[in-house]
Write an enzyme that holds these catalytic residues in place. Structure first.
Site, PDB file in Angstrom:
ATOM      1  N   SER A  57      52.510  38.693   5.002  1.00 61.37           N
ATOM      2  CA  SER A  57      53.508  38.640   6.078  1.00 61.37           C
ATOM      3  C   SER A  57      54.475  39.817   6.108  1.00 61.37           C
ATOM      4  O   SER A  57      55.242  39.932   7.067  1.00 61.37           O
ATOM      5  CB  SER A  57      54.313  37.346   5.978  1.00 61.37           C
ATOM      6  N   LYS A  98      54.386  41.798   9.183  1.00 57.40           N
ATOM      7  CA  LYS A  98      55.051  41.334  10.421  1.00 57.40           C
ATOM      8  C   LYS A  98      56.270  42.193  10.788  1.00 57.40           C
ATOM      9  O   LYS A  98      56.662  42.258  11.945  1.00 57.40           O
ATOM     10  CB  LYS A  98      55.446  39.862  10.266  1.00 57.40           C
ATOM     11  N   VAL A 123      52.930  36.016   1.317  1.00 61.97           N
ATOM     12  CA  VAL A 123      52.357  35.098   0.330  1.00 61.97           C
ATOM     13  C   VAL A 123      51.490  35.809  -0.725  1.00 61.97           C
ATOM     14  O   VAL A 123      51.050  35.182  -1.672  1.00 61.97           O
ATOM     15  CB  VAL A 123      51.543  33.938   0.976  1.00 61.97           C
ATOM     16  N   TYR A 142      45.277  39.654  13.586  1.00 57.04           N
ATOM     17  CA  TYR A 142      46.339  39.115  12.720  1.00 57.04           C
ATOM     18  C   TYR A 142      45.864  39.001  11.260  1.00 57.04           C
ATOM     19  O   TYR A 142      46.561  39.430  10.330  1.00 57.04           O
ATOM     20  CB  TYR A 142      46.807  37.757  13.276  1.00 57.04           C
ATOM     21  N   TYR A 184      61.403  32.607   5.690  1.00 56.61           N
ATOM     22  CA  TYR A 184      61.121  31.256   6.181  1.00 56.61           C
ATOM     23  C   TYR A 184      62.285  30.325   5.877  1.00 56.61           C
ATOM     24  O   TYR A 184      63.447  30.703   6.052  1.00 56.61           O
ATOM     25  CB  TYR A 184      59.796  30.722   5.585  1.00 56.61           C
TER      26      TYR A 184
HETATM   27  N1  GLU Z   1      48.249  35.550   6.447  1.00 54.35           N
HETATM   28  C1  GLU Z   1      49.134  34.504   5.998  1.00 54.35           C
HETATM   29  C2  GLU Z   1      49.013  33.303   6.891  1.00 54.35           C
HETATM   30  O1  GLU Z   1      48.875  33.463   8.082  1.00 54.35           O
HETATM   31  C3  GLU Z   1      50.524  35.041   5.997  1.00 54.35           C
HETATM   32  C4  GLU Z   1      51.529  34.077   5.460  1.00 54.35           C
HETATM   33  C5  GLU Z   1      52.648  34.730   4.688  1.00 54.35           C
HETATM   34  O2  GLU Z   1      52.508  35.788   4.081  1.00 54.35           O
HETATM   35  O3  GLU Z   1      53.733  34.146   4.672  1.00 54.35           O
HETATM   36  O4  GLU Z   1      49.028  32.194   6.447  1.00 54.35           O
END
Ligand code: GLU
Length: 312
Positions: free
Chosen positions: A67, A70, A264, A194, A246
């Site tokens: 993530s 992002k 993650v 994605y 988050y």
């Molecule tokens: N590719 C992971 C997902 O979509 C990213 C989640 C993350 O890094 O928080 O679940």
């Protein structure tokens, strides 16, 4: 402010402490390929606005950025469509887990922010519009290589395939938003891009380099290239601070006090506006899905350097 040697010493001490700790969090396994990460790893790199890089531990080992990507897709999407982006994604903290679907129904398919999965999928859709998936992905990868000044950055296709195979939750989010008319492109195309952007592999050193424009009012301090306007980088940092971890974002602001974005894969990019871009990596996560030791290391560093944006 510590000088270069003192900062290197501080970072070495933090890396040593983190390597020795027994509480290491839990490595993500819902994407099976991520479960292979070495739970004992810890890396840290700091790229300051004067062109220095200070690193320790496993700072040159590549990890799955997940993530953290992002932040960079948000930057690209804002560059492409400007404030129109905020019609299809909000910028409020969600207080919910990264992959939550609950708010989407009452909020008519418009995700709370660009850093939860639903919001990031909308951002990727924006980048994809008018392009083939391969072109959009190429644009994202080249952007990372350009920012880090390192053409060796690559996509780990086994991670992307692993996420593709276990995509059910992200598929649900994307299909749900499609039903509300909030995705322009075919769901499978958007998810394909994605998953691959999340599967980009980078080292702490490369990621700290890539984040430099956010610590320097939108300008890459080495090349002087203006990546985004100062106002843009200020706003991206604001969204990182409020939404970057988050439902752990409040805790991160409380303990570290810096804009940050976790993934993650166990990485965290943190920005010290005006001073430095930092990347830490340790694969074990806390309950909110954020790197357990990464957060503790940043807390130590921010305290030592008096880097919290809220004061010493
Ligand atoms: N590719 C992971 C997902 O979509 C990213 C989640 C993350 O890094 O928080 O679940």
């Amino acid at each position: 402010m510590l000088n270069h040697e003192e900062l290197q010493q501080a970072v070495n001490e933090i890396a040593e402490e983190m390597r020795a700790r027994k509480d290491r969090g839990t490595v993500a396994s819902y994407i099976p390929e991520l479960a292979k990460a070495n739970a004992d790893a810890f890396g840290i790199a700091i790229a300051d606005n004067h062109g220095n890089v200070i690193a320790a531990g496993d700072a040159d080992e590549a990890f799955s950025i997940q993530s953290i990507s992002k932040v960079f897709t948000l930057t690209l999407a804002l560059g492409k469509v400007g404030d129109k982006l905020w019609r299809s994604v909000g910028r409020e903290p969600s207080g919910s887990p990264f992959n939550s679907i609950v708010q989407l129904e009452s909020e008519h398919g418009v995700p709370r922010n660009p850093f939860i999965n639903a919001g990031a999928i909308v951002v990727t859709d924006t980048i994809l519009s008018g392009h083939q998936p391969k072109e959009a992905l190429g644009e994202i990868l080249r952007f990372m290589q350009f920012l880090a000044d390192d053409p060796s950055i690559y996509i780990d296709h086994s991670v992307a395939a692993s996420e593709q195979r276990t995509r059910f939750r992200n598929s649900a989010l994307a299909n749900y938003m499609k039903a509300f008319g909030n995705l322009e492109n075919p769901v499978e195309h958007v998810l394909g891009v994605y998953f691959h952007q999340c599967a980009i592999a980078m080292t702490c050193r490369q990621m700290a380099m890539a984040g430099r424009f956010l610590s320097n009012s939108g300008r890459n301090p080495a090349s002087n290239f203006q990546v985004v306007k100062p106002e843009g980088s200020r706003r991206i940092n604001a969204v990182m601070l409020t939404c970057g971890h988050y439902d752990g974002s409040g805790e991160f602001a409380y303990r570290v006090g810096l804009p940050g974005k976790s993934g993650v894969g166990g990485g965290i990019l943190a920005i010290v506006p005006g001073d430095a871009s930092i990347c830490v990596w340790s694969p074990g996560l806390d309950e909110a899905g954020n790197s357990h030791l990464g957060r503790i290391a940043l807390e130590r560093l921010a305290k030592k350097m008096k880097w919290s944006i809220f004061g010493p």
